[in-house]
Design an enzyme around this catalytic site. Structure first.
Site, PDB file in Angstrom:
ATOM      1  N   CYS A   1       0.839  -1.206   0.000  1.00 15.24           N
ATOM      2  CA  CYS A   1       0.000   0.000   0.000  1.00 15.24           C
ATOM      3  C   CYS A   1       0.876   1.260   0.000  1.00 15.24           C
ATOM      4  O   CYS A   1       1.573   1.530   0.976  1.00 15.24           O
ATOM      5  CB  CYS A   1      -0.908  -0.055   1.228  1.00 15.24           C
ATOM      6  SG  CYS A   1      -1.684   1.490   1.681  1.00 15.24           S
TER       7      CYS A   1
ATOM      8  N   CYS B   1       0.230   3.844   2.758  1.00 19.39           N
ATOM      9  CA  CYS B   1       0.672   3.291   4.047  1.00 19.39           C
ATOM     10  C   CYS B   1       2.166   3.544   4.238  1.00 19.39           C
ATOM     11  O   CYS B   1       2.606   3.937   5.323  1.00 19.39           O
ATOM     12  CB  CYS B   1       0.414   1.785   4.111  1.00 19.39           C
ATOM     13  SG  CYS B   1      -1.314   1.316   3.948  1.00 19.39           S
TER      14      CYS B   1
END
Length: 105
Positions: free
Chosen positions: A32, A35
């Site tokens: 991600c 993230c």
């Protein structure tokens, strides 16, 4: 310091042992992009707020925790006090993350 959670029992143990402290959970995944972007900031906040417990849960490694906490996208930040969820939001929003911590302290 940010604690990496590897199991559902470890997750529950952190919530139980935190007592009155705020627990901030970062649900993320290695693949991600957002993230990865917010991770250093999350770690910096853990140094700034030493009276708050910061933990990371990899949703691929701990699917059971992610499902139980109803995590739909990454990153999702959840906030717990005395074992109860007191806040949540999704997205790599640094300002909102710090503001929510300040609000819940």
């Amino acid at each position: 310091m940010v604690k990496q959670i590897e199991s559902k029992s470890a997750f529950q143990e952190v919530l139980d042992s935190a007592g009155d402290k705020l627990v901030v959970v970062d649900f993320s995944a290695t693949w991600c992009g957002p993230c990865k972007m917010i991770k250093p900031f999350f770690h910096a906040l853990s140094e700034k707020f030493n009276n708050v417990v910061f933990i990371e849960v990899d949703v691929d490694d701990c699917k059971d925790i992610a499902a139980e906490c109803e995590v739909k996208c990454m990153p999702t930040f959840q906030f717990f006090k005395k074992g109860q969820k007191v806040g949540e939001f999704s997205g790599a929003n640094k300002e909102k993350l710090e503001a929510t911590i300040n609000e819940l302290l």
